[in-house]
Design a protein around this motif. Sequence first.
Motif, mmCIF file in Angstrom:
data_model
loop_
_atom_site.group_PDB
_atom_site.id
_atom_site.type_symbol
_atom_site.label_atom_id
_atom_site.label_comp_id
_atom_site.label_asym_id
_atom_site.label_seq_id
_atom_site.Cartn_x
_atom_site.Cartn_y
_atom_site.Cartn_z
ATOM 1 N N UNK A 135 1.705 13.475 -0.647
ATOM 2 C CA UNK A 135 2.230 12.219 -0.303
ATOM 3 C C UNK A 135 2.038 11.304 -1.304
ATOM 4 N N UNK A 136 3.103 10.719 -2.009
ATOM 5 C CA UNK A 136 2.684 9.423 -2.853
ATOM 6 C C UNK A 136 2.590 8.262 -2.023
ATOM 7 N N UNK A 137 1.370 7.344 -2.484
ATOM 8 C CA UNK A 137 0.964 6.131 -1.929
ATOM 9 C C UNK A 137 1.927 5.158 -2.771
ATOM 10 N N UNK A 138 2.736 4.505 -1.826
ATOM 11 C CA UNK A 138 4.010 3.781 -2.577
ATOM 12 C C UNK A 138 3.185 2.031 -2.892
ATOM 13 N N UNK A 139 3.951 1.167 -3.165
ATOM 14 C CA UNK A 139 3.702 -0.040 -3.749
ATOM 15 C C UNK A 139 3.345 -0.972 -2.294
ATOM 16 N N UNK A 140 2.315 -1.762 -2.317
ATOM 17 C CA UNK A 140 1.965 -2.695 -1.368
ATOM 18 C C UNK A 140 2.970 -3.769 -0.872
ATOM 19 N N UNK A 141 4.206 -3.379 -0.546
ATOM 20 C CA UNK A 141 5.469 -4.130 0.055
ATOM 21 C C UNK A 141 5.548 -3.934 1.187
ATOM 22 N N UNK A 142 6.159 -4.782 2.123
ATOM 23 C CA UNK A 142 6.291 -4.643 3.571
ATOM 24 C C UNK A 142 7.008 -3.438 4.054
ATOM 25 N N UNK A 143 8.244 -2.916 3.259
ATOM 26 C CA UNK A 143 9.195 -2.154 3.598
ATOM 27 C C UNK A 143 8.464 -0.720 3.685
ATOM 28 N N UNK A 144 7.382 -0.509 2.927
ATOM 29 C CA UNK A 144 6.922 0.922 2.701
ATOM 30 C C UNK A 144 5.920 1.303 3.836
ATOM 31 N N UNK A 145 5.917 2.607 4.160
ATOM 32 C CA UNK A 145 5.024 2.815 5.331
ATOM 33 C C UNK A 145 3.592 3.521 5.032
ATOM 34 N N UNK A 146 3.516 4.130 3.702
ATOM 35 C CA UNK A 146 2.216 4.526 3.344
ATOM 36 C C UNK A 146 2.077 3.734 1.835
ATOM 37 N N UNK A 147 1.257 2.657 2.076
ATOM 38 C CA UNK A 147 1.047 1.921 1.017
ATOM 39 C C UNK A 147 -0.391 1.430 0.942
ATOM 40 N N UNK A 148 -1.215 2.240 1.624
ATOM 41 C CA UNK A 148 -2.861 1.551 1.341
ATOM 42 C C UNK A 148 -3.756 2.905 1.880
ATOM 43 N N UNK A 149 -4.985 2.789 1.403
ATOM 44 C CA UNK A 149 -6.013 3.689 1.835
ATOM 45 C C UNK A 149 -5.854 4.210 3.209
ATOM 46 N N UNK A 150 -5.894 3.264 4.007
ATOM 47 C CA UNK A 150 -5.743 3.548 5.574
ATOM 48 C C UNK A 150 -4.507 4.593 5.963
ATOM 49 N N UNK A 151 -3.412 4.148 5.697
ATOM 50 C CA UNK A 151 -2.194 4.923 6.050
ATOM 51 C C UNK A 151 -2.334 6.298 5.172
ATOM 52 N N UNK A 152 -2.844 6.320 3.956
ATOM 53 C CA UNK A 152 -2.855 7.755 3.303
ATOM 54 C C UNK A 152 -3.955 8.339 3.993
ATOM 55 N N UNK A 153 -5.283 8.102 4.555
ATOM 56 C CA UNK A 153 -6.172 8.702 5.059
ATOM 57 C C UNK A 153 -5.583 9.386 6.567
ATOM 58 N N UNK A 154 -4.793 8.380 7.245
ATOM 59 C CA UNK A 154 -4.102 8.767 8.535
ATOM 60 C C UNK A 154 -3.453 10.057 8.149
ATOM 61 N N UNK A 155 -2.664 10.158 7.241
ATOM 62 C CA UNK A 155 -1.708 11.261 6.994
ATOM 63 C C UNK A 155 -2.596 12.514 7.001
ATOM 64 N N UNK A 156 -3.546 12.538 5.969
ATOM 65 C CA UNK A 156 -4.335 13.534 5.586
ATOM 66 C C UNK A 156 -5.224 14.168 6.921
ATOM 67 N N UNK A 157 -5.549 13.174 7.585
ATOM 68 C CA UNK A 157 -6.556 13.569 8.689
ATOM 69 C C UNK A 157 -5.701 14.356 9.766
#
Length: 255
Positions: A135-157
Amino acid sequence: MKIFAPSHLLQSYTLLDALAEISALGFCGSEIWFEHLGDEPPLQAIKSLPLEYSFHAPSWDINPTSRIKPVREFAATLIIESLNFAAEIEAKTVVVHPGHKSNPKNDFSLYQEYLFEFLGRAVKRADELGLTIAAEIMDATPNQLVNSPQTANLLTDMLPTLTICFDVAHAGRFNDPLKQLKRINKVRHFHLSNTTTRIPHTSLAEGQLEIKEILSYIEKEYPQAIVATEGFDPTDELGLVKRNRAYLKSIGFWS
């Protein structure tokens, strides 16, 4: 560490011509974008080239986490069906955009169920086909869901066989990319371009990031990773690929 050139850098070329150019320039592989396939991709010709492949699943004009049910169902089905092609080319990794908000003012929680439902289906099918999704981490803009280490780690957990594609420019446009990378679990695949606060993706030599430092870290910590070199120059597509290669040579990352 393996250096790839994505097919979409040569968008005006047919897919086969783009791959032939990438091979002739000495890249060991290419990330084939779904949008480059056309109606009947020349599968046997693609497999005959001396290249390894990753695959970028459909991402243009679709949203698998849309709040509109027919929109997200169409997107999810298109992405999951594209995995069959990835299996045919024995893709090392399948990069998937995880979806975005229908309204950037919405809270993440409104989309969490859609996000995990979609990625859960995609990972299940990938597992059946012997593929690995990143899953690609997207740019840090408000419309993106996965755009930070926290959300990326939530997915893989939540999804144990899911991995992460770290896009250096997405992370580095407004933040320190290495600080971001060090906080993320299960990174398998990289997109590498330079960036500025004004231009999201530039060639490796043009921008605000210290590419040599970043590549040195990737080589040390992720020696088996694929690094797909990116950028954007529709006026000189092949020139961009050549400039990226020349820059890699100049900093000692091309043999």
